[in-house]
Design an enzyme around this catalytic site. Structure first.
Site, PDB file in Angstrom:
ATOM      1  N   PHE A   1     -17.998   4.641  -5.785  1.00 40.55           N
ATOM      2  CA  PHE A   1     -17.364   5.953  -5.653  1.00 40.55           C
ATOM      3  C   PHE A   1     -17.194   6.663  -6.989  1.00 40.55           C
ATOM      4  CE2 PHE A   1     -14.056   2.661  -5.340  1.00 40.55           C
ATOM      5  CZ  PHE A   1     -13.321   2.931  -6.484  1.00 40.55           C
TER       6      PHE A   1
ATOM      7  N   GLY B   1     -19.480   9.901  -8.126  1.00 41.05           N
ATOM      8  CA  GLY B   1     -19.157  11.294  -7.811  1.00 41.05           C
ATOM      9  C   GLY B   1     -17.690  11.640  -7.946  1.00 41.05           C
ATOM     10  N   HIS B   2     -16.865  10.691  -8.340  1.00 41.92           N
ATOM     11  CA  HIS B   2     -15.406  10.932  -8.338  1.00 41.92           C
ATOM     12  C   HIS B   2     -14.772  10.489  -9.649  1.00 41.92           C
ATOM     13  CE1 HIS B   2     -11.279  10.961  -6.673  1.00 41.92           C
ATOM     14  NE2 HIS B   2     -11.800  11.763  -5.777  1.00 41.92           N
ATOM     15  N   PHE B   3     -14.893  11.052 -10.672  1.00 41.51           N
ATOM     16  CA  PHE B   3     -15.683  12.206 -11.084  1.00 41.51           C
ATOM     17  C   PHE B   3     -16.558  11.737 -12.233  1.00 41.51           C
ATOM     18  CE2 PHE B   3     -11.645  13.773  -9.379  1.00 41.51           C
ATOM     19  CZ  PHE B   3     -12.097  14.605  -8.376  1.00 41.51           C
TER      20      PHE B   3
ATOM     21  N   VAL C   1     -11.887   8.543 -11.508  1.00 46.02           N
ATOM     22  CA  VAL C   1     -10.569   8.328 -10.907  1.00 46.02           C
ATOM     23  C   VAL C   1     -10.788   7.678  -9.542  1.00 46.02           C
ATOM     24  CG1 VAL C   1      -8.489   9.458 -10.024  1.00 46.02           C
ATOM     25  CG2 VAL C   1      -9.615  10.368 -12.051  1.00 46.02           C
TER      26      VAL C   1
END
Length: 118
Positions: A11, A14-16, A21
């Protein structure tokens, strides 16, 4: 429960990308999974049961969770389990700092028995 948060988590792509985070929904899910372990410990044959979310109240995020953090989960039953319904309070800490907290309600459900294949 314990969760070591590493940069290898998918994850984080894309986060971020520039500021990784851990998504709050995954922290809440981790609290829920730890809660399920606690709750299923109250039945004699826990492998035959699952727990399902019914409600989440008061979810609060107090601190970002980033790669390198270790989450420690503290879960407690808020009231006796009645009719297969459990109410728990879950907290996620990074060190001594509270990162997330929520009150959750879950239903304990007996799994459908698989029929033997011939």
């Amino acid at each position: 429960g314990i969760k070591n948060v590493t940069m290898n988590e998918p994850f984080f792509v894309g986060h971020f990308p520039e500021e990784p985070v851990m998504p709050g929904v995954l922290i809440v899910e981790a609290i829920a999974q730890c809660s399920g372990i606690l709750v299923l410990g109250t039945v004699p044959d826990p492998e035959n049961y699952s727990t399902y979310f019914m409600k989440i109240d008061g979810a609060k995020f107090k601190r970002k969770v980033v790669p390198g953090d270790t989450l420690q989960f503290e879960i407690q039953l808020l009231e006796p389990i009645r009719r297969g319904v459990a109410v728990v309070e879950g907290k996620a800490f990074v060190g001594e700092t509270l990162a997330c907290e929520a009150v959750m309600m879950a239903q304990i459900v007996k799994n459908k028995q698989k029929t033997e294949q011939k």
